[in-house]
Scaffold this active site. Structure first.
Site, PDB file in Angstrom:
ATOM      1  N   CYS A   1    -131.178 -56.897 -42.150  1.00 40.15           N
ATOM      2  CA  CYS A   1    -132.132 -57.801 -41.508  1.00 40.15           C
ATOM      3  C   CYS A   1    -131.564 -59.193 -41.249  1.00 40.15           C
ATOM      4  CB  CYS A   1    -133.422 -57.893 -42.321  1.00 40.15           C
ATOM      5  SG  CYS A   1    -133.190 -58.392 -44.026  1.00 40.15           S
TER       6      CYS A   1
ATOM      7  N   ASP B   1    -139.672 -60.431 -36.336  1.00 37.04           N
ATOM      8  CA  ASP B   1    -139.335 -59.649 -37.521  1.00 37.04           C
ATOM      9  C   ASP B   1    -138.401 -58.504 -37.134  1.00 37.04           C
ATOM     10  OD1 ASP B   1    -139.273 -58.148 -39.859  1.00 37.04           O
ATOM     11  OD2 ASP B   1    -141.362 -58.576 -40.348  1.00 37.04           O
TER      12      ASP B   1
ATOM     13  N   HIS C   1    -137.502 -55.922 -38.969  1.00 35.49           N
ATOM     14  CA  HIS C   1    -137.609 -54.784 -39.878  1.00 35.49           C
ATOM     15  C   HIS C   1    -138.153 -53.512 -39.240  1.00 35.49           C
ATOM     16  CE1 HIS C   1    -137.138 -58.148 -42.654  1.00 35.49           C
ATOM     17  NE2 HIS C   1    -136.710 -57.262 -43.530  1.00 35.49           N
TER      18      HIS C   1
END
Length: 514
Positions: A183, A379, A381
């Site tokens: 990440c 994000d 993820h």
């Protein structure tokens, strides 16, 4: 908003106080939508067969579909290889991890809400709803939606780099996905991609514009190709190449990376790429050391020509390369010191800001804006299939996020890397004049800036030397005060083996996150 937009805007009124909240929600596709998409797809294929080299960008309800671009060189295609067969237990493990991440960070995630009374800032742009006296025939909500459309258009135009699966194995590891460990590298890709968009396309470029010039379309596709998930020189900013550069920092695939290591990986990757790609010879990357931005070093870096195969290239007398300035910083001990929240907000309002690599404990993201006391972020993820960028046409929908998300400033990890981009020397000088004014926490008796500027390499000023000495004393005796470190990189904290913080509690140590 257009009828075929993938996102619907809802304006909800709170019964208690009468305030309105604006919510973005993904619109479910009907069978008619899919029929329309199929017809558009057939039409696109027919068009490509007639004119295979005409680049187009189309926004549809099915996402962002792209037309043809110039074909890649044969050598690029030969470097691509599908992932080898994996053991059944590895497939099951990857599948379970993929399902977990997509359930937690996918479409089921609660959509962000925005207060219409407060301005929304996104990388130096302000989107503000203000009550106006309008004709009775026009409702206030129409003005609110119009303003939020511009914010949404800006948001979805940011390039979104996420976990990918089923790419060719990373050399030396056999890993075919970065789910669970990559990440921070994906957050770094997003910041770099934002700077490249600023550099080649401009800050005001939008993906959903009905018409794009040939040059804009070329650079849009080229930027995405540079981030393709494979180990080849045609993808200098791929996860594979980032991991290879990280080996110099004693990092390998599957390790945790921190904000300082991420900054160094970005710099080394760009330095390597500019010697291979002429379009990148007008770009430089500078990483601040010890939280000091040296103007002399940046000027020297941006005025030096690139050397191709050991031969120095001739440049105009007033040559200036655009520069990405990365500042690794730590703004607290275990938690973010709240005195720096106004400074972070002010930084995100600067025209030169391209984002902040950071996140919260065990969770790296890229911050790109804020509203009130909430940060707006992208994000990485969400785990998506690999996109093959070799064919003349490929779909870019997965590179654009349609759901804004927010996080409280109090949850932000104190360790981060702040990114800026200055296209010209005049813009750099303007940045040097404006930025110092937003780096000092307001209403504080001490002098604790987030970072400082120095005119020359070894001249940070006597006052700064005294300041560093005072900070060292305070940090060693009263670490709970959560003052910023001006004495070393954020990643150097990893060597403090007796530190009470564990690696799993903070992104701060070079060390990231799931």
């Amino acid at each position: 908003m257009e009828e075929d937009s993938p996102v619907a805007i809802q304006i909800l009124e709170e019964p208690d106080n009468g305030r309105k909240r604006i919510t973005f929600r993904s619109r479910k596709k009907s069978s008619e939508d899919y029929s329309d998409n199929q017809r558009r797809s057939d039409s696109k294929i027919a068009t490509q067969s007639r004119s295979p080299h005409t680049p187009t960008i189309n926004v549809s309800s099915g996402g962002i579909a792209t037309g043809s671009t110039s074909p890649r060189s044969p050598s690029a295609a030969t470097n691509y290889s599908p992932s080898p067969s994996k053991k059944p237990e590895d497939k099951l493990k990857n599948k379970m991890m993929n399902v977990w991440n997509n359930m937690k960070y996918g479409s089921g995630f609660a959509p962000a809400t925005f207060q219409e009374e407060s301005p929304i800032w996104l990388l130096g742009r302000c989107y503000f709803y203000k009550e106006l006296k309008v004709d009775d025939k026009v409702s206030d909500s129409q003005y609110a939606i119009s303003s939020l459309e511009q914010f949404y258009s800006d948001f979805i135009s940011r390039l979104w780099m996420t976990y990918r699966r089923d790419f060719s194995p990373i050399f030396g590891s056999g890993l075919t996905t970065d789910c669970g460990w990559g990440c921070m590298l994906r957050s770094s890709q997003m910041l770099l991609a934002s700077a490249l968009v600023f550099h080649f396309l401009s800050r005001d470029w939008r993906i959903n514009t009905r018409t794009h010039t040939t040059e804009e379309t070329f650079y849009y596709f080229q930027i995405l190709r540079w981030f393709g998930d494979e180990m080849t020189e045609y993808c200098p900013f791929s996860l594979h190449n980032f991991v290879e550069v990280g080996l110099k920092l004693d990092k390998k695939a599957g390790d945790w990376y921190g904000p300082y290591s991420a900054a160094q990986i970005i710099k080394d990757s760009v330095d390597k790429a500019i010697k291979l790609y002429p379009p990148l010879d007008g770009l430089r990357v500078y990483v601040a050391q010890d939280c000091v931005v040296c103007k002399e070093e940046i000027i020297e870096l941006c005025t030096q020509p690139v050397r191709y195969q050991g031969i120095e290239q001739s440049v105009p007398e007033n040559f200036w390369a655009g520069v990405i300035i990365l500042v690794p910083i730590r703004l607290g001990g275990d938690h973010l010191n709240p005195i720096y929240i106004p400074c972070i907000k002010s930084i995100l309002t600067l025209d030169q800001c391209v984002g902040i690599i950071g996140g919260k404990p065990r969770h790296s993201v890229t911050f790109i804006g804020f509203q009130d006391n909430k940060l707006i972020y992208l994000d990485p993820h969400y785990n998506q299939p690999i996109v093959d960028t070799h064919p003349p046409s490929f779909n870019t929908r997965s590179y654009h996020c349609t759901t804004p998300r927010k996080m409280s400033f109090n949850k932000m990890d104190p360790s981060c890397t702040i990114g800026f981009y200055c296209r010209t020397r005049e813009e750099f000088e303007r940045f040097c004049k404006v930025a110092p004014g937003v780096l000092h926490p307001p209403m504080q008796r001490g002098h604790y800036p987030m970072f400082v500027f120095a005119d020359k390499k070894n001249d940070t000023g006597s006052s700064l030397g005294a300041q560093n000495s005072n900070l060292l004393t305070v940090e060693s005796k009263l670490a709970s005060l959560s003052l910023p470190s001006l004495t070393g990189s954020t990643d150097s904290l990893e060597e403090e083996t007796e530190c009470s913080r564990s690696r799993s509690q903070s992104v701060s140590e070079d060390y990231v996150l799931l």
